[in-house]
Enzyme design. Structure first.
Site, PDB file in Angstrom:
ATOM      1  N   GLN A 191      -5.375   2.647  18.671  1.00 54.50           N
ATOM      2  CA  GLN A 191      -6.396   2.703  17.627  1.00 54.50           C
ATOM      3  C   GLN A 191      -7.461   1.680  17.920  1.00 54.50           C
ATOM      4  O   GLN A 191      -7.097   0.509  18.080  1.00 54.50           O
ATOM      5  CB  GLN A 191      -5.776   2.462  16.249  1.00 54.50           C
ATOM      6  CG  GLN A 191      -5.036   3.677  15.743  1.00 54.50           C
ATOM      7  CD  GLN A 191      -4.495   3.524  14.334  1.00 54.50           C
ATOM      8  OE1 GLN A 191      -3.690   4.315  13.906  1.00 54.50           O
ATOM      9  NE2 GLN A 191      -4.896   2.515  13.606  1.00 54.50           N
TER      10      GLN A 191
ATOM     11  N   HIS B 250      -7.463   5.890  10.431  1.00 56.64           N
ATOM     12  CA  HIS B 250      -6.362   5.244   9.697  1.00 56.64           C
ATOM     13  C   HIS B 250      -6.861   4.736   8.329  1.00 56.64           C
ATOM     14  O   HIS B 250      -7.421   3.649   8.225  1.00 56.64           O
ATOM     15  CB  HIS B 250      -5.858   4.069  10.554  1.00 56.64           C
ATOM     16  CG  HIS B 250      -4.537   3.540  10.115  1.00 56.64           C
ATOM     17  ND1 HIS B 250      -3.703   2.843  10.950  1.00 56.64           N
ATOM     18  CD2 HIS B 250      -3.879   3.596   8.934  1.00 56.64           C
ATOM     19  CE1 HIS B 250      -2.616   2.491  10.302  1.00 56.64           C
ATOM     20  NE2 HIS B 250      -2.702   2.935   9.074  1.00 56.64           N
TER      21      HIS B 250
ATOM     22  N   ARG C 232       3.326   6.531  12.064  1.00 58.08           N
ATOM     23  CA  ARG C 232       2.741   5.956  13.275  1.00 58.08           C
ATOM     24  C   ARG C 232       2.564   7.058  14.320  1.00 58.08           C
ATOM     25  O   ARG C 232       3.434   7.934  14.478  1.00 58.08           O
ATOM     26  CB  ARG C 232       3.647   4.863  13.871  1.00 58.08           C
ATOM     27  CG  ARG C 232       3.559   3.512  13.164  1.00 58.08           C
ATOM     28  CD  ARG C 232       2.171   2.888  13.238  1.00 58.08           C
ATOM     29  NE  ARG C 232       2.060   1.628  12.506  1.00 58.08           N
ATOM     30  CZ  ARG C 232       1.566   1.514  11.275  1.00 58.08           C
ATOM     31  NH1 ARG C 232       1.129   2.551  10.620  1.00 58.08           N
ATOM     32  NH2 ARG C 232       1.476   0.321  10.701  1.00 58.08           N
TER      33      ARG C 232
ATOM     34  N   ASN D  20       0.816  -1.223   0.000  1.00 61.59           N
ATOM     35  CA  ASN D  20       0.000   0.000   0.000  1.00 61.59           C
ATOM     36  C   ASN D  20       0.848   1.270   0.000  1.00 61.59           C
ATOM     37  O   ASN D  20       0.365   2.344   0.355  1.00 61.59           O
ATOM     38  CB  ASN D  20      -0.982  -0.008   1.186  1.00 61.59           C
ATOM     39  CG  ASN D  20      -0.283  -0.211   2.512  1.00 61.59           C
ATOM     40  OD1 ASN D  20       0.934  -0.134   2.589  1.00 61.59           O
ATOM     41  ND2 ASN D  20      -1.045  -0.458   3.558  1.00 61.59           N
TER      42      ASN D  20
HETATM   43  P1  NAD Z   1      10.560   1.227   4.504  1.00 65.30           P
HETATM   44  O1  NAD Z   1      11.136   0.193   5.403  1.00 65.30           O
HETATM   45  O2  NAD Z   1      10.599   1.018   3.036  1.00 65.30           O
HETATM   46  O3  NAD Z   1      11.232   2.647   4.811  1.00 65.30           O
HETATM   47  C1  NAD Z   1      11.517   3.096   6.082  1.00 65.30           C
HETATM   48  C2  NAD Z   1      12.759   3.985   6.014  1.00 65.30           C
HETATM   49  O4  NAD Z   1      12.997   4.500   7.323  1.00 65.30           O
HETATM   50  C3  NAD Z   1      14.014   3.223   5.588  1.00 65.30           C
HETATM   51  O5  NAD Z   1      14.633   3.890   4.503  1.00 65.30           O
HETATM   52  C4  NAD Z   1      14.903   3.241   6.850  1.00 65.30           C
HETATM   53  O6  NAD Z   1      16.280   3.334   6.539  1.00 65.30           O
HETATM   54  C5  NAD Z   1      14.409   4.482   7.567  1.00 65.30           C
HETATM   55  N1  NAD Z   1      14.640   4.405   9.007  1.00 65.30           N
HETATM   56  C6  NAD Z   1      14.235   3.435   9.853  1.00 65.30           C
HETATM   57  N2  NAD Z   1      14.618   3.725  11.114  1.00 65.30           N
HETATM   58  C7  NAD Z   1      15.297   4.903  11.039  1.00 65.30           C
HETATM   59  C8  NAD Z   1      15.933   5.715  12.007  1.00 65.30           C
HETATM   60  N3  NAD Z   1      15.972   5.365  13.293  1.00 65.30           N
HETATM   61  N4  NAD Z   1      16.530   6.851  11.592  1.00 65.30           N
HETATM   62  C9  NAD Z   1      16.514   7.199  10.278  1.00 65.30           C
HETATM   63  N5  NAD Z   1      15.915   6.478   9.311  1.00 65.30           N
HETATM   64  C10 NAD Z   1      15.307   5.340   9.712  1.00 65.30           C
HETATM   65  O7  NAD Z   1       9.057   1.438   5.008  1.00 65.30           O
HETATM   66  P2  NAD Z   1       7.836   2.044   4.185  1.00 65.30           P
HETATM   67  O8  NAD Z   1       7.175   0.979   3.390  1.00 65.30           O
HETATM   68  O9  NAD Z   1       8.294   3.285   3.501  1.00 65.30           O
HETATM   69  O10 NAD Z   1       6.858   2.398   5.396  1.00 65.30           O
HETATM   70  C11 NAD Z   1       7.238   3.300   6.409  1.00 65.30           C
HETATM   71  C12 NAD Z   1       6.235   3.269   7.533  1.00 65.30           C
HETATM   72  O11 NAD Z   1       4.994   3.808   7.085  1.00 65.30           O
HETATM   73  C13 NAD Z   1       5.845   1.857   8.000  1.00 65.30           C
HETATM   74  O12 NAD Z   1       6.775   1.341   8.927  1.00 65.30           O
HETATM   75  C14 NAD Z   1       4.501   2.088   8.642  1.00 65.30           C
HETATM   76  O13 NAD Z   1       4.675   2.422  10.000  1.00 65.30           O
HETATM   77  C15 NAD Z   1       3.949   3.284   7.878  1.00 65.30           C
HETATM   78  N6  NAD Z   1       2.810   2.906   7.009  1.00 65.30           N
HETATM   79  C16 NAD Z   1       1.606   3.493   7.255  1.00 65.30           C
HETATM   80  C17 NAD Z   1       0.509   3.160   6.480  1.00 65.30           C
HETATM   81  C18 NAD Z   1      -0.832   3.816   6.692  1.00 65.30           C
HETATM   82  O14 NAD Z   1      -1.846   3.304   6.189  1.00 65.30           O
HETATM   83  N7  NAD Z   1      -0.919   4.909   7.414  1.00 65.30           N
HETATM   84  C19 NAD Z   1       0.633   2.202   5.459  1.00 65.30           C
HETATM   85  C20 NAD Z   1       1.899   1.663   5.212  1.00 65.30           C
HETATM   86  C21 NAD Z   1       2.975   2.019   6.002  1.00 65.30           C
END
Ligand code: NAD
Length: 350
Positions: free
Chosen positions: A284, A303, A255, A117
């Protein structure tokens, strides 16, 4: 096997559109398929507290499917009660509602349907950036209340062009957002512990800022795209928010736990933040008196960003594929593993 799915109540909407799958009535459309193979599929929306149906179902559950949109919180205590549990599937992206260390210690595999997604979330983030900058919500409220006051809206309404927008986290969603922002001719920055590489930086026109506080001091809009981990919990506290430009905006679909709830309220109410929009909360559903419902200049929703009908179809297909592989004893695509069978936790959660 006993498979349990925790989804939200679809109620009257469940029958309106057969593509609406993320609800307890549809259960991702997996029931006929699971039952034809002799598995039992129990569906519940009742997930919180010691008397919930989830708690009653847990002791002999083999596979538990949860979703970040209506998270069945899988605590260490619940893992202890779930003596038969072998697989936890996150139907979506983000497995922070699961105690991953407890799952690893209990030998339970955790898999999520990575990537399903991310486009949906990036599109929604772009919408929220525009909604905040253009001061859309007060205008919409006026019209539904029978009012008309142009000045109230436009005395703080801006174009996106020329603004500096930064993403905190430039993984799958962060990169898609940067790509979508590029045609708006803004200045693009990103902060991430990993570089996206020179080639992609050039393509997206985005510059890496290695220091988070420096990025915050430069941005008119900050969008959060990092997972919730032990390192990022409460990332944006009062001190961090004070590094932002006065009047800047935050979009957070990542989040709720990344934020200090009260610090956000204070910054919005004092006008230090120009506005805050997002779809993620903790817990939530949030209680009726959650202060983000009532703070100034917010554009919050439930959400929803990663749960478009297109995303739901991909989530359902990915969940089915994951279960099929599990029943056949096959491995999942490597990016699906959040906790591997040997207890190794995925790098994004460490
Ligand atoms: P991803 O793993 O592809 O990207 C996350 C990025 O964050 C990575 O590039 C990583 O290097 C970076 N990162 C992680 N910890 C870090 C830190 N401490 N300092 C700096 N950079 C850091 O994940 P994604 O697919 O892009 O998703 C990101 C987040 O979005 C998910 O973990 C989820 O919580 C959220 N999400 C929300 C929804 C929604 O419906 N609201 C849907 C999907 C994902």
């Amino acid at each position: 096997m006993k498979v349990v799915g925790v989804f939200l109540k679809g109620c009257k909407y469940a029958t309106k559109n057969p593509r609406f799958l993320l609800n307890v009535e549809a259960g991702l459309g997996l029931k006929p398929w699971l039952e034809a193979q002799g598995h039992h599929y129990h569906l519940t929306h009742d997930k919180d507290g010691p008397n919930s149906e989830l708690e009653r179902l847990l002791p002999d559950t083999d596979i538990l499917i949860t979703t970040p949109f209506h998270p069945g919180y899988v605590t260490a205590d619940r893992i202890q009660k779930a003596k038969n549990l072998k697989l936890l599937v996150t139907a979506g992206v983000g497995s922070d509602h699961i105690d991953l260390h407890a799952a690893a210690a209990a030998g339970i595999t955790v898999a999520e349907i990575t990537g399903v997604n991310v486009v949906s979330v990036a599109e929604d983030e772009l919408m929220r950036v525009l909604i905040l900058l253009r001061n859309f919500v007060p205008g919409w409220k006026q019209i539904t209340a029978g009012n008309w006051d142009v000045a109230e809206v436009i005395h703080r309404s801006y174009d996106l062009e020329g603004k500096t927008v930064g993403t905190v986290g430039a993984g799958r969603i962060g990169q898609l957002l940067l790509q979508r922002l590029k045609p708006f001719n803004c200045n693009l920055l990103y902060y991430d512990r990993n570089s996206i590489g020179e080639q992609l930086e050039k393509e997206l026109g985005a510059i890496r800022e290695p220091d988070l506080d420096t990025l915050l001091s430069k941005c008119d809009v900050v969008v959060l795209n990092v997972p919730l981990t032990d390192k990022t919990r409460g990332f944006f506290d009062k001190e961090r928010l004070s590094k932002m430009k006065k009047g800047a905006y935050i979009v957070n679909n990542a989040r709720g736990g990344l934020m200090d709830v009260d610090a956000v309220v204070e910054a919005c109410n004092s006008g230090y933040l120009g506005g805050y929009s997002g779809d993620v909360w903790y817990p939530q559903p949030p209680p009726k008196d959650h202060p983000w419902r009532y703070m100034e200049n917010h554009a919050m929703t439930p959400h929803i960003s990663g749960a478009s009908l297109d995303a739901q179809w991909r989530i359902a297909a990915g969940t089915k594929d994951t279960l099929e592989k599990f029943f056949k004893g096959q491995s999942f695509p490597k990016e699906y593993y959040i906790v591997k069978p040997d207890g190794q936790i995925a790098p994004q959660y460490t």
